[in-house]
Scaffold this active site. Sequence first.
Site, short mmCIF file in Angstrom:
data_model
loop_
_atom_site.label_atom_id
_atom_site.label_comp_id
_atom_site.label_asym_id
_atom_site.label_seq_id
_atom_site.Cartn_x
_atom_site.Cartn_y
_atom_site.Cartn_z
N PRO A 156 1.05 -1.28 -0.10
CA PRO A 156 0.44 -0.35 0.28
C PRO A 156 0.98 1.52 -0.21
O PRO A 156 0.39 1.96 -0.78
CB PRO A 156 -0.83 -0.03 1.30
CG PRO A 156 -0.62 -1.61 1.60
CD PRO A 156 -0.01 -2.40 0.88
N TYR A 157 2.38 1.47 0.66
CA TYR A 157 2.93 2.47 0.84
C TYR A 157 3.67 2.41 -0.40
O TYR A 157 3.27 3.86 -1.02
CB TYR A 157 3.39 2.11 1.91
CG TYR A 157 5.02 3.49 2.13
CD1 TYR A 157 4.85 4.24 2.52
CD2 TYR A 157 5.99 3.23 1.92
CE1 TYR A 157 5.22 5.77 2.89
CE2 TYR A 157 7.03 4.73 2.21
CZ TYR A 157 6.69 5.28 2.11
OH TYR A 157 7.70 6.37 2.89
#
Length: 287
Positions: A156-157
Site C-alpha cells: 500500500p505504501y
Amino acid sequence: MAADRSVVVTGASTGIGWGCVKVLTASGFHVFGSVRRQADADRLSQEFGANVTPLIFDVTDQAAVAAGARLVESALGGATLFGLVNNAGIAVPGPLLYLKIDDFARQLAVNVTGQLAVTQAFAPLLGADTARAGPPGRIVMISSVGGKNALPFAGPYAASKFALEGLSEALRRELMLFGIEVVVVAPGSVATPIWDKAEAVDLAPFAATPYAAALKTMRSFMIALGRKGLPPERIGEAVKIALMTAKPNTRYTVAPDRMWRLVTAVMPKRAMDRFMARRLGLSRPRQ
C-alpha cells in the site's frame, strides 16, 4: 516575518517534517508547519518560537486545508510563497491479498489525494495566481526509495509513493506554465520514533494467513533498518537544497546505504524477487 522566505511544511510534528522545520528555521526561513493536533502545534511553537506558525489540518480534510491556505495568504500580504513541502503521510502495512480495502483506500487518501489537495490549495500562493508579487515558489514532494522499489508487505505504501512519483512528474511539467518547480526528495530509512512503535503493530489480522511468519521476519528487518537510518535533519538538508538550488535536479535520493541503493538499481527484478523470497520465506514449496 520575511514573506519571501516562507515555506509550508505538512506533517511537521515529528520525523522528516520536524527535521525540515529544524533545518529551514535555522537557515532563516519562516515555516508554516501543519499538524493535526493542538498539542503538537503548541510543542512546535515552544520549540521553534516565532520562526514557526503552526497550521492545524489533516490533509484529507479539504475545508481545513483551505482554511490553512487562507491563513498563510493573509500572512504573506500579496507576496508569493517561497516553498511548499508535501511531507505528510502514513504507512499501512500488510499482505495485499488480505488487506482491508478501506485500509488501502486510506493509504491513498493521505499519501496521494491529500498531497494533491494541499498542492491545489497553496498553488495560487506559489505563483499560479500571477497577480501575486515576487518570483514563483517551489514544491518539494517527499516520496521514498519505495517509490521506485516495492518491498513485500509494504505494497500500500509503495503504491502510494509510485503514484506520487507520477503525480509529481506530471505536475512538474504542467506548472512550467507558471515557473513553479516541482522536485522530489526520496528518503531511505530515517531514524524516527515510528520504529519504536513498529513493534506494537498488530499482526493479528494476518495471523491465520500463509504470510504470518514472513510478516514477523519483515517487521524485525524494518525495525533494525529504521533504527540505523539517517537523522531527520539529513532529509531537511536535502529539502533545503531542493528549495534553494537555482537549477535543481528533478529528484534527490537520500539513503544511508549507497551500496544497497546501487544493488536495487542494477539487479534484475527477477533476481531481486528471488533474493527477497529467500530472506522472508516466500518461496513456493516444492511439490
